[in-house]
Design an enzyme around this catalytic site. Structure first.
Site, PDB file in Angstrom:
ATOM      1  N   THR A   1      -5.741  -1.848  -1.291  1.00  0.00           N
ATOM      2  CA  THR A   1      -6.300  -2.275   0.001  1.00  0.00           C
ATOM      3  C   THR A   1      -5.588  -3.543   0.457  1.00  0.00           C
ATOM      4  O   THR A   1      -5.927  -4.660   0.045  1.00  0.00           O
ATOM      5  CB  THR A   1      -7.812  -2.575  -0.174  1.00  0.00           C
TER       6      THR A   1
ATOM      7  N   ARG B   1      -0.796  -2.679  12.737  1.00  0.00           N
ATOM      8  CA  ARG B   1      -1.344  -3.291  11.512  1.00  0.00           C
ATOM      9  C   ARG B   1      -0.239  -3.437  10.453  1.00  0.00           C
ATOM     10  O   ARG B   1       0.551  -2.548  10.222  1.00  0.00           O
ATOM     11  CB  ARG B   1      -2.471  -2.412  10.971  1.00  0.00           C
ATOM     12  N   VAL B   2      -0.198  -4.589   9.813  1.00  0.00           N
ATOM     13  CA  VAL B   2       0.756  -4.818   8.720  1.00  0.00           C
ATOM     14  C   VAL B   2      -0.050  -5.092   7.456  1.00  0.00           C
ATOM     15  O   VAL B   2      -1.001  -5.871   7.484  1.00  0.00           O
ATOM     16  CB  VAL B   2       1.687  -6.012   9.044  1.00  0.00           C
TER      17      VAL B   2
ATOM     18  N   THR C   1      -0.093  -2.038  -5.059  1.00  0.00           N
ATOM     19  CA  THR C   1      -0.589  -0.960  -4.208  1.00  0.00           C
ATOM     20  C   THR C   1      -2.102  -1.079  -4.120  1.00  0.00           C
ATOM     21  O   THR C   1      -2.753  -1.366  -5.123  1.00  0.00           O
ATOM     22  CB  THR C   1      -0.217   0.427  -4.758  1.00  0.00           C
TER      23      THR C   1
ATOM     24  N   THR D   1       1.507   3.892  -1.753  1.00  0.00           N
ATOM     25  CA  THR D   1       2.647   2.971  -1.608  1.00  0.00           C
ATOM     26  C   THR D   1       3.612   3.342  -2.716  1.00  0.00           C
ATOM     27  O   THR D   1       3.221   4.028  -3.663  1.00  0.00           O
ATOM     28  CB  THR D   1       2.176   1.506  -1.773  1.00  0.00           C
TER      29      THR D   1
END
Ligand code: ASP
Length: 315
Positions: free
Chosen positions: A228, A203-204, A226, A175
């Site tokens: 999971t 997926r978001v 940043t 990210t």
């Protein structure tokens, strides 16, 4: 002046043994370029909001990082990007989810904030906002890189073979983000991502969820995360840091350390950058590395990948 900026290029770093000197140099250069893009605006009296927008655009344009060009791919081989921005003065925020078209998703998130009564737009609705704002668009091929395609193929083959998951963090996720404090002492945060490799289409993650991956409030702090995403959402990671500062009187360092440790206990690999109304930005993480950089109260530019000492330069 009290200005400061910090950026991250994600906790999805290569294993140390796989990181060549040339690769590391490219990452340090990319981070430095992004820091300078934000810093030059802050020094000229520009807003924290403009600084985080500029820094994140540089990282989105750099194919090394998982955002904009160079985003990871979904399980059906498409690119779906999420982004969010928040200004600490009035807690204004804008976000987009699952978009592919506008070159800089963070600019679209900002346009959602500035030109619509809404906060989070997805798909075609977000594209319309981007078109109305005159943001440049790119083809799907622009966003895809050979290394992201290869990472997807490896992961799909692994799943088909039912093999254990030994991927490096670099193959899984990443990210980009920025937090800044301007001369008027306002804070801002911006985050942008392609998400996680082989995520289900649709997926978001945490990035565009205000209070999870992105948050800013002048009274407490600005945060960009940043890691999971699902765990960061369940533990409202960014807002939790602000809440600990508000209600427990913890310092930014104390609050962030506790939250990053709690995330780790629940499978939330990753890290964050954060800044308060005074002092240096902080950049804690619970992974083996996090691409990151800061120009803080010493006015020097520092970048790092693992836990080794920072590389330092003039801004
Ligand atoms: N937080 C991102 C997501 O879940 C991925 C990452 O930062 O590694 O979409």
């Amino acid at each position: 002046m009290n200005i400061a900026i910090a950026i991250h290029g994600g906790a999805g770093t290569f294993r140390r043994e796989d990181m060549t000197e040339d690769m590391a140099k490219s990452y340090h250069e990319g981070l430095s370029k992004a820091l300078r893009a934000g810093w030059v605006l802050l020094q000229a009296g520009g807003s924290a909001l403009d600084a985080v927008t500029a820094a994140v655009c540089v990282l989105e344009d750099d194919p090394l990082f998982n955002a904009g060009r160079g985003s990871v791919l979904t399980d059906i081989g498409t690119t779906e990007m999420d982004a969010a921005i928040m200004a600490g003065e009035h807690r204004q925020a804008g976000a987009v989810a699952g978009i592919c078209g506008p070159r800089n998703p963070i600019r679209v998130a900002r346009s959602v904030m500035e030109t619509t009564p809404h906060l989070l737009l997805m798909g075609e609705g977000a594209h319309k906002v981007a078109r109305n704002a005159g943001h440049p668009f790119e083809s799907a091929e622009y966003f895809e890189t050979p290394s992201r395609r290869a990472a997807l193929q490896r992961e799909l083959a692994r799943r088909a073979a039912n093999a254990p998951d030994h991927r490096s963090d670099a193959d899984r996720h990443g990210t980009v983000g920025a937090v800044a404090r301007d001369a008027a002492n306002h804070l801002a945060a911006a985050t942008s991502t392609g998400g996680i490799t082989a995520k289900a289409a649709g997926r978001v993650g945490d990035t565009p969820i205000i209070g999870a991956g992105t948050f800013a409030d002048d009274i407490t702090c600005a945060v960009s995360c940043t890691g999971t995403g699902e765990v960061f959402i369940r533990y409202t990671a960014a807002a939790e840091i602000a809440a600990r500062m508000r209600y427990k009187d913890e310092s930014l360092e104390q609050a962030a350390e506790k939250v990053v440790a709690e995330l780790a206990r629940h499978g939330g690999d990753g890290g964050l950058i954060a800044i308060a109304s005074s002092g240096n930005p902080i950049m804690p993480f619970n992974t083996s590395g996090m691409y990151r950089g800061v120009i803080g109260t010493d006015g020097k530019l520092h970048t790092a990948i693992y836990s080794e000492p920072f590389e330092t330069a003039d801004p």
